[in-house]
Scaffold this active site. Structure first.
Site, PDB file in Angstrom:
ATOM      1  N   CYS A   1       0.835  -1.187   0.000  1.00 43.19           N
ATOM      2  CA  CYS A   1       0.000   0.000   0.000  1.00 43.19           C
ATOM      3  C   CYS A   1       0.878   1.249   0.000  1.00 43.19           C
ATOM      4  O   CYS A   1       1.846   1.295   0.758  1.00 43.19           O
ATOM      5  CB  CYS A   1      -0.897  -0.034   1.236  1.00 43.19           C
ATOM      6  N   PRO A   2       0.599   2.216  -0.833  1.00 42.30           N
ATOM      7  CA  PRO A   2      -0.552   2.370  -1.731  1.00 42.30           C
ATOM      8  C   PRO A   2      -0.258   1.970  -3.176  1.00 42.30           C
ATOM      9  O   PRO A   2      -1.047   2.270  -4.065  1.00 42.30           O
ATOM     10  CB  PRO A   2      -0.822   3.865  -1.651  1.00 42.30           C
TER      11      PRO A   2
END
Length: 75
Positions: free
Chosen positions: A14-15
């Site tokens: 993430c992200p």
């Protein structure tokens, strides 16, 4: 009918999976689909949230061998 394009985001945290999905969806036409393949556990929350925020539809999500396959349709 052409194959649905895939984004391989295995190993990305993430992200990055969602950022790759966003970038690859930009040139798509409304109604086009794309598959994101990720193994980051956060993607289970991040991808549906991205779809809701951007007006896309999460068509399907399934887990297979530690990877999560998200089918997203551009809204």
């Amino acid at each position: 009918m052409s194959e649905i394009p895939e984004i391989d985001a295995i190993g990305l945290l993430c992200p990055l999976p969602v950022l790759r999905l966003r970038k690859r969806m930009m040139p798509l036409s409304t109604g086009d689909q794309i598959i994101l393949i990720a193994d980051d556990p956060a993607s289970i929350v991040d991808v549906p949230h991205f779809c809701n925020q951007q007006g896309h539809q999460l068509i399907d999500s399934r887990e297979d061998g530690g990877a999560i396959y998200f089918t997203v349709q551009k809204g």
